[in-house]
Design a protein around this motif. Structure first.
Motif, PDB file in Angstrom:
ATOM      1  N   UNK A 826      -0.873  -5.543  -5.980  1.00 43.07           N
ATOM      2  CA  UNK A 826       0.570  -5.426  -6.184  1.00 43.07           C
ATOM      3  C   UNK A 826       1.278  -5.916  -4.926  1.00 43.07           C
ATOM      4  N   UNK A 827       2.186  -6.882  -5.089  1.00 44.61           N
ATOM      5  CA  UNK A 827       3.007  -7.387  -3.989  1.00 44.61           C
ATOM      6  C   UNK A 827       4.426  -6.891  -4.191  1.00 44.61           C
ATOM      7  N   UNK A 846       2.290   1.433  -0.898  1.00 47.60           N
ATOM      8  CA  UNK A 846       1.400   2.591  -0.826  1.00 47.60           C
ATOM      9  C   UNK A 846       1.469   3.412  -2.105  1.00 47.60           C
ATOM     10  N   UNK A 847       2.671   3.510  -2.686  1.00 51.33           N
ATOM     11  CA  UNK A 847       2.831   4.238  -3.950  1.00 51.33           C
ATOM     12  C   UNK A 847       1.997   3.589  -5.049  1.00 51.33           C
ATOM     13  N   UNK A 848       2.072   2.250  -5.127  1.00 48.37           N
ATOM     14  CA  UNK A 848       1.297   1.533  -6.148  1.00 48.37           C
ATOM     15  C   UNK A 848      -0.202   1.671  -5.886  1.00 48.37           C
ATOM     16  N   UNK A 849      -0.603   1.580  -4.620  1.00 45.63           N
ATOM     17  CA  UNK A 849      -2.022   1.644  -4.282  1.00 45.63           C
ATOM     18  C   UNK A 849      -2.627   2.995  -4.646  1.00 45.63           C
ATOM     19  N   UNK A 850      -1.834   4.058  -4.507  1.00 42.16           N
ATOM     20  CA  UNK A 850      -2.334   5.385  -4.865  1.00 42.16           C
ATOM     21  C   UNK A 850      -2.724   5.439  -6.336  1.00 42.16           C
ATOM     22  N   UNK A 855      -5.609   1.382  -1.184  1.00 42.50           N
ATOM     23  CA  UNK A 855      -4.682   1.558  -0.080  1.00 42.50           C
ATOM     24  C   UNK A 855      -3.727   0.397   0.008  1.00 42.50           C
ATOM     25  N   UNK A 856      -2.693   0.553   0.811  1.00 46.17           N
ATOM     26  CA  UNK A 856      -1.719  -0.523   0.959  1.00 46.17           C
ATOM     27  C   UNK A 856      -0.726  -0.221   2.047  1.00 46.17           C
ATOM     28  N   UNK A 880       6.523   2.502  -9.093  1.00 49.41           N
ATOM     29  CA  UNK A 880       7.523   1.841  -8.236  1.00 49.41           C
ATOM     30  C   UNK A 880       8.904   1.941  -8.853  1.00 49.41           C
ATOM     31  N   UNK A 881       9.003   1.723 -10.197  1.00 53.31           N
ATOM     32  CA  UNK A 881      10.314   1.865 -10.866  1.00 53.31           C
ATOM     33  C   UNK A 881      10.887   3.259 -10.644  1.00 53.31           C
ATOM     34  N   UNK A 882      10.020   4.278 -10.795  1.00 49.50           N
ATOM     35  CA  UNK A 882      10.469   5.664 -10.631  1.00 49.50           C
ATOM     36  C   UNK A 882      10.917   5.919  -9.198  1.00 49.50           C
TER      37      UNK A 882
END
Length: 887
Positions: A826-827, A846-850, A855-856, A880-882
């Motif tokens: 995810x970018x 980081x939210x997406x990676x979780x 990780x991110x 990510x939207x949330x």
């Protein structure tokens, strides 16, 4: 009086007093608790502890030592050096305090014309252990010292122990008074630099146990054989006898200092800080030369790290003196010329030694250049952000990861008008030291107590019959289970068995231990390992597979003949490869380590660059030609001096006694000192197949080879692969390489076209992605899954294009997900207005990676996250939207 003359006078004196003169052991010790020979007693520990019967009742030597625990004091005091030489006289149950004290006083104060050192008694002081009345009375008996110059001191200075259970005892130290110009009056008890300790006499007379600390223990009784262990510092005596202020100005060290002065164009004695640097250079260059001469090479761990550290501290000091370019060619040559009288190897082997030194210098100078660039960037960033101090973490990173010295960091940062958070740096350094100390304590705690072998070794050396026999009858001298001596071992137990004779080869010289069994009346033991826990004693680690074995029973060692034969092939092949390397590359390509086991050899050698395929082929061909020529393999037992005179190669790191075994293959073509087992003629090796060549350090290379039947199987397997390829590709064997190269080029071109198509397909989605923007809180959000993508860079490029198309004035968050090589990515890209509203790309990544199980992170404007669960991409984008809606 030159340093070498002092040493020779010492040896001559004690030889006349009935001492056996013992050559210096290597700086590299086989004690697993020590990296180096740190004291003169180290080579004699087996005799002093009683683990091994001493071969002589009294001895004397000049022992090379390396000690770096006080490295920060080098150059600051008159006596601290990392390399030093200890003059020692030793008694193993022969003379004791009376003899040791009489010898010491006689040699120190004896006239120079009669072989003594000619010290004036009025300049000498002595200390004794506060409770050792006997030593004090003996000093009054043998010397002309007045009572007040024999001082009583406590355990912390005048009692010797290892800090472990075993031998211990009081000691007596001899000091030279440099005079009132150097400090206060009052003798050694003042602990003033005016009084230089030159000789320590250790009276090893007690057995201690229940050791609570080095100075807190219980004396359980007197040793059955009381020993004398003395050590006189050669460098300390030399600077006194030569009338100079410190050891760095003696004849074996001063030439390096003078060369550093010449190269820097500065004056020695004009500036204290510069003087310390000159002395550090002189000491460290000499120490490095001596370590190299004993086979240590620069590396990132163990002994190699210590050597690397010494070299780099010398380079750093030269830089601080204003010399930025190479200097080792001149400095090491100066040290060679100063040391060659005492240690001729530094001259005869100088081509090899200097090769390592110059390579290490070139590497570190490149490191300094790279570190300077990183430091310049850090300084610029600190200034840009309005800071006045470089973080301690950044300074530690430069030091720990890039090898950039802290004092250079301080110098450069100060020139830029900034400071370094030295407190934070020192904290990080202290944490690193504590980790290193913990590791050392752990290593020391893992040491086996070799005293358990003492009684077995006292019965004589284990006789090895395996050169000529594969079966040998013997008897069981001892059995150990769990490190404790027992009278028997039963079925299923793992035990150590000590025999009087054995045909099983104990691991040494790069050759692994034999496989085999030990059989006797009603029992059979499978041999798991064969080692030499103390010199001269062989221990067999076994599993009792049948019956039980008891001390005193008959035992027959039976060697696995097929495994031994294959191991002999590999060991002889190692000698052939070594000779072929030297034929091809020259005499400087010397062995730095080896491993031989059935069907395989690994050979490390000194060389600074990769071998070309042509060179590898040449080496392999020379070695196999030697196999074809059926060269005779002969072994001879002779003195070490005779073997060296015959041109036998003594390998670095190996320890040799006065009598050695020389192995010839084809006469002088391959002539090495070796205790391993070998084939009868080179043709028995069968075949040598070099299968690899790689780097094992800045100046060391490694070749690997299969030998004998294993080499044939490997070539047969390659032949089968070639046959399959020629059939599948319908291409003659001599055209196969060209055909495979053509196919690889076609595949690469096709992959490039596919990647272009995929990138174009992604770019074609730009309008659709822009139109997919929806409001979420204060920002516009695009959070879409793209499917498969060729690379994360393609996804990043598209995300930035979507963000730019939405407009610089729009508060936008763009999150694009894709599967790259079966892994989700995810970018996230954010615009300036979005960041002002609190939208940070790194946080979203980081939210997406979780959600993806990974990780991110990244910058506030663009960041990347990833994981392992590609099916969770929709969930990651929804997260990510949330998060954006909650800003």
């Amino acid at each position: 009086m030159k340093t070498a003359e002092i040493a020779q006078r010492y040896l001559d004196y004690f030889e006349k007093k009935g001492h056996t003169i013992v050559p210096s052991a290597s700086l590299v010790t086989d004690d697993p608790a020590l990296l180096f020979t740190v004291a003169g007693m180290v080579p004699f520990i087996p005799y002093l502890s009683g683990d091994v019967p001493p071969p002589y009742p009294r001895a004397a030597d000049v022992q090379k030592c390396i000690r770096t625990n006080d490295i920060e004091e080098v150059g600051k005091t008159p006596r601290h050096g990392t390399f030093f030489q200890m003059l020692g006289n030793w008694s193993f149950g022969d003379y004791f305090k009376d003899g040791a004290i009489a010898f010491a006083w006689d040699f120190l104060t004896g006239a120079e014309s009669e072989g003594g050192l000619g010290f004036d008694p009025k300049d000498l002081w002595v200390t004794v252990y506060e409770e050792d009345d006997e030593a004090r009375e003996l000093w009054l008996k043998h010397s002309t010292l007045p009572d007040e110059r024999i001082q009583r001191l406590g355990k912390d200075t005048n009692y010797w122990s290892t800090g472990l259970p075993g031998p211990a005892g009081p000691c007596s130290e001899i000091f030279f008074d440099r005079g009132p110009a150097y400090g206060i009056d009052g003798g050694p008890a003042t602990d003033d630099d005016r009084y230089v300790e030159i000789w320590n006499l250790v009276f090893m007379q007690y057995e201690i146990a229940d050791v609570r600390s080095k100075y807190d223990f219980t004396i359980v009784g007197e040793l059955p054989n009381k020993n004398i262990d003395t050590g006189m510092g050669l460098e300390r005596v030399a600077f006194i006898k030569q009338g100079v202020d410190n050891m760095y100005e003696t004849d074996q060290v001063r030439p390096v200092l003078d060369k550093a002065v010449e190269l820097s164009r500065k004056t020695y004695g004009a500036d204290h800080e510069d003087d310390v640097r000159f002395r550090v250079i002189a000491d460290h260059v000499r120490s490095s030369l001596m370590l190299l001469s004993d086979g240590v090479t620069p590396s990132n761990d163990g002994r190699g790290y210590i050597l690397r550290r010494l070299m780099r501290r010398a380079i750093r000091s030269m830089r601080l003196l204003g010399v930025d370019g190479p200097s080792f060619a001149e400095l090491f040559a100066a040290s060679r010329d100063a040391m060659k009288e005492a240690y001729p190897i530094v001259e005869t082997d100088y081509a090899r030694l200097s090769q390592y030194a110059l390579a290490e210098e070139a590497t570190f100078l490149r490191t300094l250049a790279a570190g300077s660039e990183l430091l310049d960037e850090s300084v610029a960033l600190t200034k840009t952000t309005g800071g006045a101090q470089l973080s301690g973490a950044q300074a530690f990173l430069l030091h720990d990861t890039y090898g950039f010295p802290i004092d250079l960091t301080l110098e450069i940062v100060e020139e830029a008008g900034l400071t370094v958070d030295r407190g934070a740096f020192d904290t990080l350094m202290q944490e690193q030291r504590e980790r290193a100390k913990a590791d050392a304590r752990s290593r020391k705690g893992q040491l086996a107590d070799t005293s358990v072998y003492r009684d077995f070794r006292a019965q004589g050396e284990t006789v090895f019959t395996g050169y000529t026999e594969l079966e040998t009858g013997s008897r069981v001298l001892g059995i150990l289970v769990g490190g404790a001596s027992v009278d028997r071992a039963t079925q299923g137990q793992i035990a150590e068995v000590i025999l009087a004779e054995t045909a099983l080869y104990a691991e040494s010289g790069g050759q692994v231990a034999d496989k085999g069994v030990i059989v006797g009346p009603g029992y059979e033991l499978e041999v798991l390992d064969v080692q030499k826990p103390v010199p001269g004693l062989v221990s067999h680690t076994v599993e009792v597979t049948t019956g039980e074995v008891a001390v005193g029973e008959a035992a027959t060692t039976v060697v696995d003949a097929a495994n031994r034969r294959a191991a002999q092939q590999a060991h002889s092949a190692t000698h052939l490869v070594h000779a072929a390397l030297r034929d091809t590359l020259g005499r400087s390509a010397t062995q730095a380590g080896s491993l031989n086991r059935a069907g395989y050899l690994r050979f490390d050698f000194s060389w600074g660059q990769a071998l070309s395929s042509e060179t590898r082929t040449e080496i392999e061909e020379i070695a196999n030609n030697a196999v074809r020529d059926n060269l005779e393999v002969t072994t001879r037992i002779m003195s070490l001096d005779e073997a060296k005179a015959a041109g036998a190669m003594a390998l670095f790191g190996e320890k040799y006694g006065e009598t050695v075994r020389m192995v010839d293959i084809g006469g002088p073509w391959s002539r090495e000192l070796c205790a391993g087992t070998h084939v009868g003629s080179s043709a028995e090796v069968g075949l040598i197949n070099l299968i690899g060549e790689s780097s094992v350090g800045a100046s060391n290379r490694r070749v690997e080879a299969l030998v004998g039947q294993d080499a044939f199987r490997e070539l047969a397997a390659e032949r089968a692969i070639v046959s399959q390829l020629t059939s599948s590709l319908k291409t003659p064997r001599d055209q196969l390489a060209t055909r495979v190269a053509e196919l690889a080029a076609s595949l690469k071109a096709a992959e490039k076209r596919i990647a272009q198509f995929e990138a174009r397909a992604l770019a074609d989605r730009l309008p659709q992605l822009v139109s997919a923007a929806v409001s979420a809180g204060p920002v516009q959000v695009v959070a879409e899954a793209l499917g498969a993508a060729a690379s994360a860079d393609d996804v990043r490029s598209l995300a930035l294009q979507v963000r730019d198309r939405l407009g610089a004035d729009t508060a936008s968050v763009v999150a694009l997900g894709a599967v790259v090589g079966e892994r989700p990515v995810v970018i996230v890209a954010t615009s300036e207005p979005a960041r002002a509203a609190g939208a940070k790309a790194g946080v979203f990544a980081k939210t997406a990676a979780a959600a993806l199980g990974g990780g991110g992170g990244g910058r506030d404007d663009v960041a990347q996250g990833g994981g392992t669960d590609a099916a969770a991409l929709p969930m990651a984008l929804e997260a990510i939207r949330t998060a954006a809606g909650g800003l």
